[in-house]
Scaffold this motif. Structure first.
Motif, mmCIF file in Angstrom:
data_model
loop_
_atom_site.group_PDB
_atom_site.id
_atom_site.type_symbol
_atom_site.label_atom_id
_atom_site.label_comp_id
_atom_site.label_asym_id
_atom_site.label_seq_id
_atom_site.Cartn_x
_atom_site.Cartn_y
_atom_site.Cartn_z
ATOM 1 N N THR A 1 -0.112 -14.202 -18.152
ATOM 2 C CA THR A 1 0.117 -14.384 -16.512
ATOM 3 C C THR A 1 -0.791 -13.638 -15.943
ATOM 4 O O THR A 1 -1.844 -13.840 -14.902
ATOM 5 C CB THR A 1 1.374 -14.002 -15.963
ATOM 6 O OG1 THR A 1 1.939 -12.685 -16.282
ATOM 7 C CG2 THR A 1 2.468 -15.198 -16.255
ATOM 8 N N SER B 1 2.956 -15.557 -10.898
ATOM 9 C CA SER B 1 2.492 -16.787 -11.169
ATOM 10 C C SER B 1 3.599 -17.900 -11.612
ATOM 11 O O SER B 1 4.555 -17.258 -12.145
ATOM 12 C CB SER B 1 1.436 -16.853 -12.433
ATOM 13 O OG SER B 1 0.226 -15.840 -12.151
ATOM 14 N N GLU C 1 -4.397 -14.862 -13.716
ATOM 15 C CA GLU C 1 -4.699 -14.546 -12.646
ATOM 16 C C GLU C 1 -5.831 -13.807 -12.336
ATOM 17 O O GLU C 1 -6.643 -13.820 -11.514
ATOM 18 C CB GLU C 1 -3.682 -13.303 -12.184
ATOM 19 C CG GLU C 1 -3.666 -12.794 -10.912
ATOM 20 C CD GLU C 1 -2.608 -11.722 -10.496
ATOM 21 O OE1 GLU C 1 -2.582 -11.056 -9.407
ATOM 22 O OE2 GLU C 1 -1.646 -11.366 -11.379
#
Length: 403
Positions: A160, A105, A164
């Motif tokens: 992250t 990311s 996600e």
């Protein structure tokens, strides 16, 4: 003697070939990055935040040991005049080499995207030999990328990983198939002549600090939770606005970026109560066409409805009740998408990719009319046909209601 020399030469040559992996890095020399954030610093500098796997925590594993009580990830900040200098300056504070290949990311703050745009970031990362363009791209709303990366989230090992996972939830509100990636943004911007949109992220509770693992011991998960917002809208490289969630959902459906199963809600006819359902097997035909110098945009939607909950007094045991429910949902979907496309043309930003479709499907007409695009787009006529059919009322038919 000659034979001995021959064997000696072969032996020495073999030793040269077995000399090891020159130019390679050992795992304990690498800092494996999972995410990267970009913010504006003081005096318009660039601050880059790296989120990295904590090797000691990974070594500890679930069974305890040295890393069992440690955070699963760490963040490090570096600053520079631009992103290149900021990344290079990171070597002054890190004892390991930055390893970008596992990065999932990229987070860019709203302030950075508005003031500096994303060109310098995309240009640097596209050139980097360790990076692919397929990682997810997020714009951070009303806070910094560092604040998101420094958040310990309750359900995942890192922020992250959390955002996600949010993009992959089946039946989620936005439910994009593949999220939005840097690769999408570059292709839309330069290949398709289309204004990009990017997923947004914000903290649920903006006042709470979640930078310490102690927050994970609290039962109230909202304090450290993140959520997806409406899409961030770009004019070329610069952030100019945020789409509402309804407009974002409409964009995802019309451009076929939506998953096959999507959750949706509409209000009951009297405004009291909600109808919740899943849209399944969505088929979309979105076709712009120039006829007599008039641009028309025809959108046809079909699919099935799986009812999840209903607070309305509609008798689904009757054909009339089924038709009434279908009409409510179809009219709401029609109005939502009509409004979303109208908002797009009023902004004069083509994030539905209409120019690109015209250039492919009507190259001659487009060549004649493209210089008058602004007027053509402003006066575009939107034609809608929406037909979703009830496939399942759920585990029951009618509501429990008084006789």
């Amino acid at each position: 003697m000659i034979k001995m020399k021959f064997y000696s030469i072969i032996f020495l040559t073999s030793l040269l070939l077995l000399g090891g992996c020159s130019g390679r890095n050992e795992l304990n020399e690498l800092l494996i990055l999972t995410g990267m954030g970009v913010d504006v610093g003081e005096n318009n500098t660039v601050i880059v935040t790296f989120q990295a796997v904590n090797p000691k925590a990974q070594a500890g594993g679930d069974a305890g040991g040295g890393g069992a009580s440690q955070a699963q990830s760490y963040t490090f900040e570096s600053e520079g005049e631009d992103i290149i200098e900021a990344v290079f300056n990171a070597s002054d504070i890190l004892s390991r080499k930055l390893f970008f290949s596992h990065m999932s990311s990229l987070l860019i703050s709203e302030e950075f995207a508005r003031e500096r745009g994303i060109h310098e970031v995309s240009d640097f990362l596209e050139r980097h030999y360790e990076l692919r363009d397929s990682y997810l791209l997020f714009i951070i709303k009303e806070t910094t990328a560092a604040a998101i990366l420094n958040t310990f989230t309750p359900l995942d090992t890192s922020s992250t990983k959390n955002i996600e996972s949010l993009t992959k939830v089946t039946g989620g509100t936005l439910s994009l198939k593949d999220g939005t990636t840097l690769e999408n943004t570059i292709r839309w911007r330069f290949g398709d002549d289309r204004d990009p949109v990017v997923m947004g992220v914000e903290k649920v509770n903006k006042q709470e600090s979640s930078t310490n693992t102690e927050v994970l011991n609290e039962i109230e998960g909202n304090k450290s939770s993140l959520r997806l917002t409406g899409l961030a809208l770009f004019d070329k490289d610069y952030l100019v606005d945020w789409l509402s969630m309804k407009d974002s959902i409409a964009w995802a459906i019309v451009t076929k970026e939506s998953k096959d199963v999507k959750s949706y809600m509409v209000k009951c006819p009297d405004g009291q109560g909600t109808i919740g359902f899943l849209l399944k097997e969505i088929e979309v035909k979105a076709q712009p066409k120039i006829v007599d110098e008039q641009l028309n945009y025809s959108i046809e939607l079909e699919g099935h409805i799986n009812l999840q909950g209903m607070a309305c007094t509609i008798k689904l045991s009757t054909e009339q009740g089924v038709n009434e429910l279908q009409t409510i949902i179809n009219e709401e979907m029609k109005n939502t998408i009509q409004t979303a496309v109208t908002n797009a043309k009023e902004s004069q930003l083509d994030y539905y990719g209409i120019k690109n479709l015209l250039s492919k499907n009507q190259p001659n007409e487009w060549k004649q009319m493209k210089d008058d695009w602004s007027s053509l787009y402003e006066n575009m006529v939107i034609e809608m046909d929406v037909n979703f059919y009830l496939e399942s009322p759920g585990a029951r038919v009618d509501n429990n209601e008084g006789q």
